[in-house]
Design a protein around this motif. Structure first.
Motif, short mmCIF file in Angstrom:
data_model
loop_
_atom_site.label_atom_id
_atom_site.label_comp_id
_atom_site.label_asym_id
_atom_site.label_seq_id
_atom_site.Cartn_x
_atom_site.Cartn_y
_atom_site.Cartn_z
N TYR A 91 48.92 14.26 -32.35
CA TYR A 91 47.91 14.38 -31.67
C TYR A 91 48.38 15.02 -30.14
O TYR A 91 47.33 15.68 -29.53
N LYS A 92 49.68 14.36 -29.72
CA LYS A 92 50.02 14.80 -28.49
C LYS A 92 50.60 16.05 -28.37
O LYS A 92 50.37 16.79 -27.44
N VAL A 94 49.37 18.84 -30.53
CA VAL A 94 48.29 19.77 -30.71
C VAL A 94 47.93 20.53 -29.39
O VAL A 94 47.72 21.73 -29.61
N PRO A 95 47.56 19.83 -28.15
CA PRO A 95 47.32 20.73 -27.06
C PRO A 95 48.64 21.73 -26.56
O PRO A 95 47.97 22.66 -26.22
N GLU A 105 42.46 24.54 -30.90
CA GLU A 105 43.04 23.27 -30.14
C GLU A 105 41.79 22.36 -30.43
O GLU A 105 42.14 21.07 -30.76
N SER A 106 40.59 22.59 -30.04
CA SER A 106 39.49 21.62 -30.10
C SER A 106 39.40 21.15 -31.48
O SER A 106 39.17 19.70 -31.64
N GLY A 109 42.25 19.13 -32.71
CA GLY A 109 42.32 18.09 -32.12
C GLY A 109 41.28 16.91 -32.61
O GLY A 109 41.66 15.57 -32.70
N LYS A 110 40.11 17.33 -32.74
CA LYS A 110 39.10 16.46 -33.21
C LYS A 110 39.44 15.86 -34.64
O LYS A 110 39.27 14.66 -34.80
N GLY A 113 42.34 13.31 -34.39
CA GLY A 113 41.44 12.34 -33.70
C GLY A 113 40.57 11.45 -34.68
O GLY A 113 40.81 10.16 -34.70
N LYS A 168 32.64 12.23 -30.83
CA LYS A 168 33.91 13.15 -30.75
C LYS A 168 33.75 14.40 -31.36
O LYS A 168 34.09 15.45 -30.55
#
Length: 419
Positions: A91-92, A94-95, A105-106, A109-110, A113, A168
Motif C-alpha cells: 500500500y505504501k 503503490v504511489p 495508481e488510483s 491503491g483502492k 486498501g 473508498k
C-alpha cells in the motif's frame, strides 16, 4: 522510508533510457521489473513475519497460564496478521511504483486498501472467536449466548467496513455515506428485521436467564422437546430426544410460551403426578371380618389396629347401633387403600422423602373417583424416572383387588351388550 523505497524502484528506468528504448517502453519495462521486485519483497516480508509472529505466539502460549493465547494460535490470528504486514508495505509502495501511471495508481491503491480492510476485519474475527471459545470454556459463561454477541459485533464491523469500502471506491466522504445510510435507515430496519428482533430477544433471554445452553425445554408450537445446544442471534437450536434438531426463532422465546425444565433438574427430585380412576360403586364400609383379613397386609396392620381401637371406643361411648355398618364411625376400603399406598410410597427407595409425598382423592368425575399419587423421584434422568413411576403404578394396579376395589375402564359396545 520513502527515500529507501524510491531507490529500490527507481533504478531500472534510467538504465532503459540509456539503452534508447524510448520513454514509453522504458516506463513499462521498469514497471514490470518493479512489480516483480515488489512481489518478491512482499513475499519475503510475509515469510519472515509469519515465522516470527507464529513462533512468538506459540512460545507465549506455552509460557503463560491463560488459555486465551492458545486459542489465538488455534484460530491462526498470527498467520493473518502476517498477511497484513506485506499488504501495508504494498500500500505504501503503490504511489511510488505507479507515480507515472495516475489511473492505475488510483485503481490498485483502492484495491489494496479494500483488501487491507477486509483482512483487518478477518483478523478481528479470529480474535473474537478466540475470545468466544475462552468464555465458553469458563463455567460461568458456558450457558450464555456468546455467539449472539459476537454476531452483533461482527455485523456492526461489517457495516462500517462496507461504508468505508464504498466511500473508498467512489471517493465519497464517510460523513456523506453515514448521512445516506441515515436516510435509508427504514429500509435497513426492514431488511434486518429478524436480526434486530433476534438481538433484542437474545439480550432479554440472557438478562432474564430464561434459557441457557444445556437446558431441557419443551416448545409445543415448534414441536421442540429436548436440550438447547446453541443460542444464536437469530435462532435457538434444540436437540430433541429422538435426535432430531428443531430450530426456533430467538424472538419466539420472549413472544411465545415454552417450558424450561431447569428448575426441576436443579431441584432435589422430579415430580410424579398421576392418578387412577376408581369405580364409585366399589367403595364401601369394611366389616369386622374383612378388617381381620386385611391385617395380614403388613403395611396397614398397625394402622388398622390403631384406628379400630379409636373407632370402637367412639362407637361404645356414643352407644352406636352397629347392626348397620353405616352407623357411627367406620373404615372404608378406599380410605384404607389410600393409607396403604401412602405407606408403600414412604418405604419405596426411589422417592425423595424430604419433599411432598401423598396419595389423595380428587374431585369425583363421571368416570369414577380419581386417586392421585403426588410425590418426587430421587433420580431425575428420563429413563430412570419413567421406570420408577411405572414400578409404583404396577404395584398400585396389582394391589387394588386386595381391597375389593375396581378400576374404571371404558367398555366397548360389544361388552356392554353382553353385560
Amino acid at each position: 522510508m520513502h527515500k529507501l523505497v524510491d531507490r529500490i524502484f527507481s533504478w531500472s528506468y534510467p538504465i532503459f533510457k540509456k539503452w534508447h528504448l524510448g520513454e514509453t517502453l522504458s516506463a513499462y519495462l521498469s514497471l514490470t521489473i518493479n512489480i516483480i521486485v515488489l512481489a518478491f519483497l512482499s513475499y519475503i516480508i510475509y515469510i519472515i513475519f509469519r515465522y516470527l509472529l507464529v513462533k512468538s505466539m506459540i512460545l507465549l502460549a506455552k509460557k503463560t497460564k491463560t488459555k486465551f493465547d492458545d486459542l489465538l494460535v488455534s484460530n491462526k490470528t498470527a498467520k493473518y496478521i502476517a498477511h497484513l504486514i506485506p499488504l501495508l508495505f504494498i500500500y505504501k509502495c503503490v504511489p511510488i511504483l505507479l507515480e507515472n501511471f495516475v489511473y492505475w495508481e488510483s485503481v490498485f491503491g483502492k484495491l489494496v486498501g479494500i483488501y487491507i480492510v477486509l483482512l483487518s476485519l478477518w483478523i478481528f474475527k479470529t480474535i473474537l472467536n478466540a475470545f468466544r471459545d475462552h468464555l465458553k470454556s469458563n463455567p460461568s459463561f458456558s450457558d450464555k449466548p456468546i455467539d449472539s454477541y459476537i454476531q452483533v459485533i461482527m455485523i456492526v464491523l461489517w457495516l462500517f467496513a462496507f461504508i468505508f469500502i464504498i466511500s473508498k471506491i467512489f471517493d465519497i466522504s464517510t460523513g456523506a455515506m453515514l448521512g445516506t445510510f441515515g436516510a435509508i435507515s427504514a429500509l435497513i430496519i426492514l431488511i434486518f428485521r429478524d436480526t434486530i428482533l433476534g438481538f433484542v430477544a437474545s439480550v432479554q433471554v440472557s438478562l432474564n436467564d430464561m434459557v441457557r445452553i444445556g437446558d431441557w425445554i419443551t416448545f409445543d408450537k415448534f414441536g421442540a422437546d429436548g436440550e438447547v445446544i446453541e443460542i444464536n442471534l437469530a435462532t435457538v437450536k434444540v436437540r430433541n430426544f429422538d435426535n432430531t434438531t428443531t430450530t426456533i426463532p430467538t424472538y419466539s422465546m420472549i413472544s411465545d410460551s415454552f417450558r424450561n425444565w431447569r428448575g426441576m433438574l436443579n431441584s432435589d427430585g422430579r415430580r410424579i403426578k398421576r392418578h387412577i380412576l376408581i369405580k364409585a360403586k366399589s367403595i364401601r364400609f369394611l366389616a369386622e371380618s374383612e378388617l381381620q383379613e386385611l391385617k395380614k397386609i403388613q403395611l396397614v396392620e398397625h394402622y388398622i389396629e390403631l384406628r379400630q381401637t379409636e373407632i370402637d371406643k367412639f362407637n361404645v361411648t356414643h352407644n352406636v347401633d352397629k347392626s348397620l355398618l353405616i352407623n357411627g364411625r367406620n373404615l372404608t376400603n378406599f380410605g384404607l387403600f389410600r393409607k396403604y399406598i401412602t405407606q408403600y410410597l414412604h418405604q419405596y427407595p426411589g422417592l425423595n422423602k424430604d419433599m411432598i409425598l401423598l396419595c389423595r382423592q380428587l374431585q369425583p368425575t363421571s368416570q369414577g373417583i380419581p386417586l392421585e399419587i403426588y410425590t418426587f423421584s430421587n433420580d431425575k434422568r428420563f429413563e430412570n424416572y419413567e421406570y420408577i413411576m411405572a414400578d409404583i403404578f404396577d404395584h398400585v394396579f396389582a394391589s387394588i383387588p386386595y381391597f375389593d376395589l375396581e378400576i374404571y375402564e371404558m367398555l366397548s359396545g360389544k361388552s356392554e351388550l353382553e353385560d
